[in-house]
Each structure stands twice: as structure tokens, then as C-alpha cells.
Scaffold this active site. Structure first.
Site, PDB file in Angstrom:
ATOM      1  N   HIS A  33      89.801  48.173  61.391  1.00  0.00           N
ATOM      2  CA  HIS A  33      89.224  49.502  61.643  1.00  0.00           C
ATOM      3  C   HIS A  33      88.352  49.489  62.895  1.00  0.00           C
ATOM      4  CE1 HIS A  33      87.460  53.261  59.438  1.00  0.00           C
ATOM      5  NE2 HIS A  33      87.282  53.378  60.747  1.00  0.00           N
ATOM      6  N   HIS A  77      87.514  51.668  66.558  1.00  0.00           N
ATOM      7  CA  HIS A  77      87.715  52.851  67.403  1.00  0.00           C
ATOM      8  C   HIS A  77      87.627  52.395  68.861  1.00  0.00           C
ATOM      9  CE1 HIS A  77      87.518  55.769  64.084  1.00  0.00           C
ATOM     10  NE2 HIS A  77      86.609  54.961  63.557  1.00  0.00           N
ATOM     11  N   LEU A  78      88.768  52.399  69.532  1.00  0.00           N
ATOM     12  CA  LEU A  78      88.787  51.981  70.938  1.00  0.00           C
ATOM     13  C   LEU A  78      88.681  53.177  71.881  1.00  0.00           C
ATOM     14  CD1 LEU A  78      91.477  49.120  70.876  1.00  0.00           C
ATOM     15  CD2 LEU A  78      88.982  48.888  71.049  1.00  0.00           C
ATOM     16  N   ARG A  79      88.751  54.391  71.312  1.00  0.00           N
ATOM     17  CA  ARG A  79      88.539  55.639  72.071  1.00  0.00           C
ATOM     18  C   ARG A  79      89.577  55.890  73.156  1.00  0.00           C
ATOM     19  NH1 ARG A  79      85.850  57.161  67.962  1.00  0.00           N
ATOM     20  NH2 ARG A  79      83.626  56.715  67.877  1.00  0.00           N
ATOM     21  N   ASN A 138      92.024  58.481  65.752  1.00  0.00           N
ATOM     22  CA  ASN A 138      91.297  59.721  66.100  1.00  0.00           C
ATOM     23  C   ASN A 138      90.913  59.757  67.578  1.00  0.00           C
ATOM     24  OD1 ASN A 138      89.317  57.726  65.764  1.00  0.00           O
ATOM     25  ND2 ASN A 138      87.792  59.158  64.966  1.00  0.00           N
ATOM     26  N   ASP A 159      91.442  58.710  59.732  1.00  0.00           N
ATOM     27  CA  ASP A 159      90.027  58.341  59.713  1.00  0.00           C
ATOM     28  C   ASP A 159      89.159  59.226  60.609  1.00  0.00           C
ATOM     29  OD1 ASP A 159      87.772  56.637  58.959  1.00  0.00           O
ATOM     30  OD2 ASP A 159      87.756  56.233  61.100  1.00  0.00           O
ATOM     31  N   ASN A 204      79.192  57.719  59.278  1.00  0.00           N
ATOM     32  CA  ASN A 204      79.968  58.352  58.209  1.00  0.00           C
ATOM     33  C   ASN A 204      80.964  57.360  57.630  1.00  0.00           C
ATOM     34  OD1 ASN A 204      81.017  60.221  56.514  1.00  0.00           O
ATOM     35  ND2 ASN A 204      82.300  61.229  58.034  1.00  0.00           N
ATOM     36  N   ASP A 213      84.598  49.282  61.599  1.00  0.00           N
ATOM     37  CA  ASP A 213      84.406  50.697  61.946  1.00  0.00           C
ATOM     38  C   ASP A 213      83.613  50.793  63.248  1.00  0.00           C
ATOM     39  OD1 ASP A 213      84.554  53.432  61.977  1.00  0.00           O
ATOM     40  OD2 ASP A 213      83.366  53.767  60.167  1.00  0.00           O
ATOM     41  N   HIS A 262      79.907  55.427  71.009  1.00  0.00           N
ATOM     42  CA  HIS A 262      79.690  56.819  71.411  1.00  0.00           C
ATOM     43  C   HIS A 262      78.897  56.860  72.709  1.00  0.00           C
ATOM     44  CE1 HIS A 262      81.359  58.914  67.991  1.00  0.00           C
ATOM     45  NE2 HIS A 262      80.673  58.172  67.142  1.00  0.00           N
TER      46      HIS A 262
HETATM   47  O1  DOR Z   1      80.859  56.965  61.562  1.00  0.00           O
HETATM   48  C1  DOR Z   1      82.031  57.191  61.794  1.00  0.00           C
HETATM   49  N1  DOR Z   1      82.489  57.238  63.059  1.00  0.00           N
HETATM   50  N2  DOR Z   1      82.853  57.416  60.784  1.00  0.00           N
HETATM   51  C2  DOR Z   1      84.115  57.847  60.964  1.00  0.00           C
HETATM   52  O2  DOR Z   1      84.799  58.058  60.004  1.00  0.00           O
HETATM   53  C3  DOR Z   1      84.627  58.077  62.330  1.00  0.00           C
HETATM   54  C4  DOR Z   1      83.891  57.298  63.314  1.00  0.00           C
HETATM   55  C5  DOR Z   1      84.127  57.745  64.726  1.00  0.00           C
HETATM   56  O3  DOR Z   1      85.267  57.991  65.107  1.00  0.00           O
HETATM   57  O4  DOR Z   1      83.148  57.811  65.489  1.00  0.00           O
HETATM   58 ZN    ZN Z   2      86.042  56.819  58.578  1.00  0.00          ZN
END
Ligand code: DOR
Ligand code: ZN
Length: 431
Positions: A55, A57-59, A89, A149, A275, A302, A306
Site C-alpha cells: 500500500h 501512494h506514489l502520486r 487514486n 483506496d 484516514n 499507506d 502530500h
Molecule cells: O490517509 C490516507 N491517505 N488515507 C487514504 O485512504 C488515502 C491516502 C491518500 O491518498 O492520501
Molecule cells: Zn485507504
């Protein structure tokens, strides 16, 4: 190029040498010699199968200001990872063969970890119609994990159809368990602290209700279900129950849910907004125990970078999520090892072998042995370090561990026999 790692303990066993040649482990044993091999001193170090993150997130595509496949891959390698699963996502959403193949290619170009794309379950993560799951599965990216997700697949009929669809090729649906009707406007865990701060709460039942529902759907369909970022003690009990019934369910916990609690929201520092939200100390204790027992199968980061403007603003407007790749192993070791906790074999199980099995990454999650692809990491169990956000290599700075001293240092990481990290730094050409 060949490498001879001298005097290293493979997942806690008595020290030996590991010879790596042509991308695979050629030999494991005492006093190996290999002329021309570069020698790495493994004295006092532990060799683990390269870590695998289900899990991340490489954006990419879409938010190169927050992270790129290259910067995220660097963070992964420095964290001891050799494979990461990239969440869908993105912008555009990874809901077609074209986008997942693009992410795969970016991972290959970066060349630091294997980047395995995850495909979206529904078109545009909108929760209305199924994405082209089959096309993504047969694409060059060979997607086997699907997830919306960031959003929950909340429509039970769509969830059922998604499970039925992936069952045909033994794929898995990774659910972000959050009943949206119970979390509208939520800012943090619903409990004593949210009541005191006057922030709208995200109740545990919003997660638990979806896990219970989906476990029953998975049983009905006979398909594989994976639960992302489990965060409550109640969820643990539902997963334990589902497993006892033989339901094909696996679950992950994040490092931050193993160490941080909801009272941090009292600082109003959005670095702690995530989240699912940080929960209570009792939840944290239950999650640690569940990971140790194996009710929760794996640790997944996760990792959620950001950009500054999305994080350094008022709590209410900040995006949820925190960095995780470079600190995961240290946090897990800090919180879950020791008396009655995970030993190195347990860490390898929860952070490498089991996630590799869930993702179907057959080159990963294998202990160094002759013929095995040389995907491994060397860690110093006695090492300690202080987290300096500016020294992390992610493009973003949103780590909740600023100035925290953590145990365990990653000394070296090898991807198919090529060092991506040496002496704790990105190896030649990758810096
Ligand atoms: O904290 C989170 N950030 N929970 C998620 O489900 C998505 C993720 C994100 O993409 O930043
Ligand atoms: Zn999530």
C-alpha cells in the site's frame, strides 16, 4: 557484478556468507570465497528478504509536486523495500490498462524497486461502475490487486460483482473499509478526544461494519478479500472470526496505527491527520497483538505524501495521510519486537513473505538461498537514528516522526543482485 556479503545473519540465524551473482543468490555458507566479488561486511547485520509494501501512494500520474515514482522508489529502497504496490487514486485514476502500464514503466525506469500497480475497482473511483478489471489483469502490468483506496467500495452489489470478477483469475479486492454515510464530515476518531476538541468523529463502527459485510460477501462468493489499514480493536475481532470460518480474508496494519494515538489531534497539527484516523491506546494495543499473532497478516505503509499546501494548513482543510516508507521497519521493530513480540523471522513474515504472497510477487519475499532472486535488505539491529524530515528523500515532508529517535537502520538493499542502497545511502547512480 557479484557481491559477497560476509558474516551476516539470515533472519536471525547464525551468521554465514551470501554470494550474489548475476542477480541471484549463488551460494550461502561458511567462508565462501569469490574472486572479483565486491565484499560487503555483514558483521552484526541481519539479512531479510527485501520488504514488500502492499500500500504505497506514489502520486503518479498527476501529483509530481507531492511524489514521483522516482522519489517514492528512493524512499522505498532506503526503507529496505524491494517491491511496492502503487495505489490507484492517481490523476488520472489507474482504472485502465493504459494507466497501470504507465505506472509499471515509470517504476522500471526508476529501477530502484519493483513497482506493481494496483488497479481501481470502479471507474474514476466513483463507486458506480466496475473498471476494466480483466483488461488490467491481462495488461503488461498484470494487475492482481484492485482497490478504490481513499474511497470505500460502499455499494454492496458492486462489491459483490467485483469479488466475483476477480475470483476468475484469483485476484484480490483490497477494501478501504469506511461506510461513508457514517463518516461524512469526520475529522478524527470519534471518542473522548473528539468530544473534547469539538471535532466531528469517524466512529470505529464505520470501519467494522464494512469489514463484517465484506467478509460475508467474500464467503458467499468464495473470493479473496484484503482489508487495508485496519485501525480498531473491533475490526481485529471480526477478522479473527472471519478467518476462523475459513473466509479468504487478509489484513494489513500501518506503522502509524501501531504507534500513534488520537490524542495527538489535540495539537491540531495536520501531520497527524490520516484516514482511517489515529485511534485510542486500546486500539493500538489490540493491533500490535493482532500483528504479532498473525490475525493481521502484514504491515503496509499507506505512504501518503502530500504537498506543503495540502498539509500545512488548518486541520479541517488538510488532506489525510503521512509518509511511511523510510520509517516503517523502525517503527514496527520499536513497537512490536521484544518479549513476546516479533523476532526477525516474524518481521520477515509480516513485511516481506506474506505481502509478496498476497500480491503474487514470486521474485520477492524469499529468504536468501541458492537460486533465489537476490532481493534482500541488510539491517543493523543495533543502529539508531533520529528522523529529520529534511533528510527523508520523499518529495513531501509530512512525517509524524519528526525528531523521534528510532531503532534499526537499513544498511543495504539489493534489487535482483544490484545494490540500490549501500552504507545506508542510495547506491551509485541512484542518488
Ligand atoms: O490517509 C490516507 N491517505 N488515507 C487514504 O485512504 C488515502 C491516502 C491518500 O491518498 O492520501
Ligand atoms: Zn485507504
Amino acid at each position: 557484478m557479484s557481491y559477497l556479503i560476509r558474516n551476516v545473519s539470515i533472519v536471525g540465524k547464525p551468521a554465514c556468507d551470501i554470494l550474489i551473482r548475476d542477480g541471484v543468490v549463488a551460494e550461502v555458507g561458511a567462508d565462501l570465497s569469490a574472486t572479483g566479488a565486491e565484499v560487503v561486511d555483514g558483521t552484526g547485520l541481519i539479512a531479510l528478504p527485501g520488504l514488500v509494501d502492499l500500500h504505497t501512494h506514489l502520486r503518479a500520474p498527476g501529483r509530481a509536486d507531492a511524489e514521483t515514482v522516482l522519489t517514492g522508489s528512493r524512499a522505498a529502497a532506503l526503507g529496505g523495500y524491494t517491491a511496492v504496490c502503487a495505489m490507484a487514486n492517481t490523476a488520472p485514476v489507474a482504472d485502465t490498462a493504459g494507466v497501470v502500464e504507465q505506472v509499471l514503466r515509470l517504476g522500471q525506469e526508476a529501477g530502484l524497486v519493483d513497482v506493481q500497480p494496483i488497479g481501481a475497482v470502479t471507474v474514476g473511483l466513483a463507486g458506480e461502475e466496475l473498471a476494466e478489471l480483466g483488461t488490467m489483469a491481462t495488461s503488461a502490468a498484470r494487475v492482481s490487486i484492485f482497490s478504490d483506496d481513499g474511497h470505500c467500495v460502499s455499494d454492496p452489489r458492486l462489491m459483490r460483482r467485483a469479488l466475483e470478477y476477480v475470483k476468475a483469475f484469483d485476484g484480490v479486492i483490497a477494501q478501504h473499509a469506511e461506510e461513508p454515510r457514517l463518516t461524512a464530515g469526520a475529522q478524527m476518531h470519534e471518542g473522548e478526544v473528539s468530544a473534547r476538541l469539538g471535532l466531528a468523529g469517524w466512529p470505529a463502527v464505520a470501519e467494522e461494519a464494512i469489514i463484517a459485510r465484506d467478509a460475508l460477501l467474500a464467503e458467499h462468493v468464495g473470493a479473496r478479500l484484503h482489508i487495508c489499514h485496519v485501525s480498531t480493536a473491533g475490526s481485529v475481532e471480526i477478522i479473527r472470526w472471519a478467518k476462523s470460518r475459513g473466509i479468504r480474508i487478509t489484513a494489513e496494519v500501518t506503522p502509524h496505527h501501531l504507534i500513534l494515538t488520537d490524542d495527538l489531534a489535540g495539537s491540531y497539527d495536520p501531520v497527524y491527520k490520516v484516514n482511517p484516523p489515529l485511534r485510542t491506546a486500546a486500539d493500538v494495543a489490540a493491533l500490535r497483538q493482532a500483528l504479532i499473532e498473525g490475525v493481521i497478516d502484514v504491515v503496509a505503509t499507506d505512504h501518503a505524501p502530500h504537498a506543503v499546501e495540502d498539509k500545512e494548513c488548518e486541520w479541517e482543510y488538510a488532506r489525510p495521510g503521512m509518509l511511511g516508507l523510510q520509517t516503517a521497519l523502525s517503527v514496527v521493530f520499536s513497537e512490536c519486537s521484544g518479549e513476546g513480540g516479533l523476532d526477525w523471522d516474524g518481521v520477515a513474515e509480516r513485511m516481506s513473505r506474506t505481502p509478496a504472497r498476497i500480491a503474487g510477487l514470486t521474485d520477492h519475499g524469499r529468504d536468501p538461498a541458492p537460486g533465489v532472486p537476490a532481493n534482500l535488505t541488510l539491517v543493523d539491529p543495533a543502529g539508531r537514528w533520529t528522523v529529520e524530515p529534511g533528510e527523508l528523500v520523499s518529495k513531501s515532508r509530512n512525517t509524524p516522526y519528526r525528531a523521534m529517535e528510532l531503532p534499526v537502520r537499513v544498511v543495504a538493499t539489493f534489487l535482483r543482485g544490484v545494490p540500490t542502497v549501500l552504507d545506508g545511502k542510495l547506491a551509485g547512480g541512484h542518488a
